[in-house]
Design an enzyme around this catalytic site. Structure first.
Site, PDB file in Angstrom:
ATOM      1  CB  CYS A 117      -0.944  -0.021   1.181  1.00 40.21           C
ATOM      2  SG  CYS A 117      -1.904  -1.537   1.222  1.00 40.21           S
ATOM      3  CG  HIS A 262      -3.309   2.983   1.978  1.00 30.27           C
ATOM      4  ND1 HIS A 262      -3.931   2.519   0.842  1.00 30.27           N
ATOM      5  CD2 HIS A 262      -3.296   1.941   2.862  1.00 30.27           C
ATOM      6  CE1 HIS A 262      -4.271   1.265   1.018  1.00 30.27           C
ATOM      7  NE2 HIS A 262      -3.897   0.891   2.233  1.00 30.27           N
ATOM      8  CG  ASN A 292      -6.578  -1.358   1.720  1.00 35.77           C
ATOM      9  OD1 ASN A 292      -5.957  -1.054   0.706  1.00 35.77           O
ATOM     10  ND2 ASN A 292      -5.971  -1.646   2.861  1.00 35.77           N
TER      11      ASN A 292
HETATM   12  N1  COA Z   1     -17.885  -8.964  11.004  1.00 37.10           N
HETATM   13  C1  COA Z   1     -18.319  -9.185  12.247  1.00 37.10           C
HETATM   14  N2  COA Z   1     -17.520  -9.394  13.290  1.00 37.10           N
HETATM   15  C2  COA Z   1     -16.192  -9.395  13.044  1.00 37.10           C
HETATM   16  C3  COA Z   1     -15.657  -9.179  11.783  1.00 37.10           C
HETATM   17  C4  COA Z   1     -16.559  -8.971  10.723  1.00 37.10           C
HETATM   18  N3  COA Z   1     -16.175  -8.748   9.463  1.00 37.10           N
HETATM   19  N4  COA Z   1     -14.311  -9.211  11.831  1.00 37.10           N
HETATM   20  C5  COA Z   1     -13.991  -9.441  13.122  1.00 37.10           C
HETATM   21  N5  COA Z   1     -15.142  -9.562  13.861  1.00 37.10           N
HETATM   22  C6  COA Z   1     -15.277  -9.814  15.279  1.00 37.10           C
HETATM   23  C7  COA Z   1     -14.055 -10.473  15.889  1.00 37.10           C
HETATM   24  O1  COA Z   1     -14.132 -11.867  15.728  1.00 37.10           O
HETATM   25  C8  COA Z   1     -14.143 -10.020  17.324  1.00 37.10           C
HETATM   26  O2  COA Z   1     -15.098 -10.826  17.962  1.00 37.10           O
HETATM   27  P1  COA Z   1     -14.854 -11.285  19.502  1.00 37.10           P
HETATM   28  O3  COA Z   1     -14.813 -10.009  20.279  1.00 37.10           O
HETATM   29  O4  COA Z   1     -16.051 -12.144  19.780  1.00 37.10           O
HETATM   30  O5  COA Z   1     -13.558 -12.023  19.502  1.00 37.10           O
HETATM   31  C9  COA Z   1     -14.741  -8.623  17.238  1.00 37.10           C
HETATM   32  O6  COA Z   1     -15.360  -8.542  15.945  1.00 37.10           O
HETATM   33  C10 COA Z   1     -13.709  -7.515  17.353  1.00 37.10           C
HETATM   34  O7  COA Z   1     -12.636  -7.835  16.487  1.00 37.10           O
HETATM   35  P2  COA Z   1     -11.355  -6.962  16.440  1.00 37.10           P
HETATM   36  O8  COA Z   1     -10.347  -7.626  15.552  1.00 37.10           O
HETATM   37  O9  COA Z   1     -10.956  -6.602  17.838  1.00 37.10           O
HETATM   38  O10 COA Z   1     -11.915  -5.647  15.714  1.00 37.10           O
HETATM   39  P3  COA Z   1     -11.202  -4.272  15.533  1.00 37.10           P
HETATM   40  O11 COA Z   1     -11.972  -3.219  16.206  1.00 37.10           O
HETATM   41  O12 COA Z   1      -9.718  -4.330  15.767  1.00 37.10           O
HETATM   42  O13 COA Z   1     -11.415  -4.048  13.962  1.00 37.10           O
HETATM   43  C11 COA Z   1     -10.216  -4.121  11.905  1.00 37.10           C
HETATM   44  C12 COA Z   1     -10.814  -4.940  13.044  1.00 37.10           C
HETATM   45  C13 COA Z   1      -9.591  -5.105  10.918  1.00 37.10           C
HETATM   46  C14 COA Z   1     -11.333  -3.362  11.194  1.00 37.10           C
HETATM   47  C15 COA Z   1      -9.160  -3.125  12.464  1.00 37.10           C
HETATM   48  O14 COA Z   1      -8.282  -3.784  13.336  1.00 37.10           O
HETATM   49  C16 COA Z   1      -8.365  -2.466  11.369  1.00 37.10           C
HETATM   50  O15 COA Z   1      -8.902  -1.737  10.567  1.00 37.10           O
HETATM   51  N6  COA Z   1      -7.036  -2.653  11.357  1.00 37.10           N
HETATM   52  C17 COA Z   1      -6.206  -2.099  10.291  1.00 37.10           C
HETATM   53  C18 COA Z   1      -6.301  -2.991   9.104  1.00 37.10           C
HETATM   54  C19 COA Z   1      -5.766  -2.353   7.864  1.00 37.10           C
HETATM   55  O16 COA Z   1      -6.039  -1.223   7.584  1.00 37.10           O
HETATM   56  N7  COA Z   1      -5.021  -3.140   7.099  1.00 37.10           N
HETATM   57  C20 COA Z   1      -4.480  -2.734   5.850  1.00 37.10           C
HETATM   58  C21 COA Z   1      -3.382  -1.754   6.043  1.00 37.10           C
HETATM   59  S1  COA Z   1      -2.666  -1.370   4.520  1.00 37.10           S
END
Ligand code: COA
Length: 339
Positions: A117, A262, A292
């Site tokens: 990215c 990004h 993304n």
């Molecule tokens: N739908 C529903 N529930 C989901 C889910 C989805 N698509 N994805 C994860 N969950 C659940 C998890 O299993 C977790 O459940 P639990 O509490 O029972 O274990 C809960 O939601 C919270 O998950 P978590 O991973 O803590 O969520 P988060 O607030 O960290 O959000 C992202 C997850 C991926 C959206 C976030 O971490 C993020 O945006 N990170 C950066 C990723 C990124 O930008 N990557 C590319 C960079 S170039």
């Protein structure tokens, strides 16, 4: 020895392309245990587009590039160099030469940059060096990715985030320099936080007492990501990096007209803006429509913002890419519209 005279560069024109197949959050909710409300609240994404069966990354890159050439009133033959930023090349040796051929850019050298990215920002910086040192006049930079081919569509923690697309920009030699500052970084110790690993397998070599390792059935695994760690990385490193670029040119965040990050997650964009004391109205964001799109996200957003009339002559734009590697980099540019 005569000191090298440095030349200026500016972005002449942009273009973008998005594949036709749209997958909205409700549709994802029918194949995964997820919902529109979870995805849009956590990420700001409402829908994303993915490549069709009979389309390739080169088709998208070609459309985006042709639009940039048309808007810049250039012919493909005018290009000296093509830099193709992609991590989803359709040939391990690189795809830039296929793009060169599809465009008919016979005079242009062409190569790929793999930096996920951050690929578009890094490519723009490389192009700027070639112009500054008077090697080339017109350089096409294309950011394109089709991560839909590499995510695990049964993994709700990753596949909901990504979409496919391509964006292009032409960097041209200019009397004034509009690439005001830049910086790039890498932290390889954190590479495992976001990766598409190669899996090596070896054939049993019974004939030679296992002395010769013959590779067999090698493949790339699905994209794997530690979302929380990547989130923390982005919101800590990106403001720091933009701050360094501003410092180089004695500017501060008040001088920024637009913040173009990004497009990874709307919450990341807003947290970075808050940390830099930049009002959220100055964020350029189209993440709700495309998700993304990796190396394509910055040039697509730039192209759309310019076409929509948001970006004006002399606007100051802070641009930052970040992602797998881990890599991150920023630049401050002044937008230039030819009279
Ligand atoms: N739908 C529903 N529930 C989901 C889910 C989805 N698509 N994805 C994860 N969950 C659940 C998890 O299993 C977790 O459940 P639990 O509490 O029972 O274990 C809960 O939601 C919270 O998950 P978590 O991973 O803590 O969520 P988060 O607030 O960290 O959000 C992202 C997850 C991926 C959206 C976030 O971490 C993020 O945006 N990170 C950066 C990723 C990124 O930008 N990557 C590319 C960079 S170039």
């Amino acid at each position: 020895m005569t000191p090298l005279k440095m030349h200026g560069s500016h972005i002449l024109s942009t273009g973008s392309a998005i594949p036709d197949i749209c997958i909205d959050n409700d549709l994802l909710g029918t194949i995964l245990d997820t919902s529109d409300s979870w995805i849009s609240t956590r990420t700001g994404i409402k829908e994303r587009n993915i490549l069709g069966r009979d389309q390739s990354i080169i088709d998208l890159a070609t459309i985006a590039s042709k639009k940039a050439l048309t808007k810049g009133l250039l012919q493909a033959e005018d290009l000296d160099l093509i830099i193709f930023a992609t991590s989803t090349s359709n040939d391990l040796f690189g795809s830039a030469s296929q793009l060169q051929h599809a465009l008919g850019a016979k005079q242009a050298a062409a190569f790929d940059i793999t930096a996920a990215c951050s690929g578009f920002v890094i490519s723009l910086i490389i192009a700027h060096q070639f112009i500054q040192t008077n090697v080339y006049n017109n350089i096409l930079i294309v950011g394109a990715d089709t991560l839909s081919q590499w995510v695990d569509w049964s993994d709700r923690t990753t596949c909901i985030l990504f979409g496919d697309g391509a964006g292009a920009a032409i960097l041209q030699k200019n009397q004034d320099n509009d690439i005001l500052s830049f910086e790039i970084n890498t932290d390889g110790s954190e590479a495992h936080q976001l990766c598409i690993n190669h899996k090596r397998n070896f054939q049993q070599d019974t004939k030679h007492n296992n002395l010769i390792n013959i590779p067999s059935n090698n493949y790339y695994q699905h994209l794997r990501m530690n979302g929380k760690e990547v989130y923390k990385f982005a919101v800590s490193k990106v403001p720091e990096s933009i701050g360094k670029c501003l410092k180089q040119i004695s500017m501060n965040s008040k001088d920024i007209t637009w913040l173009l990050l990004h497009q990874a997650n709307q919450r990341i964009l807003e947290t970075v803006a808050n940390k830099l004391n930049i009002p959220v109205e100055k964020i350029l964001s189209n993440i709700q429509f495309y998700g993304n799109t990796s190396a394509a996200s910055i040039p697509i957003a730039l192209d759309e913002a310019f076409d929509a009339g948001h970006i004006c002559h002399k606007d100051i734009i802070a641009i930052a890419g970040f992602g797998a590697g881990l890599t991150w980099g920023s630049m401050i540019i002044k937008w230039h519209i030819n009279e």
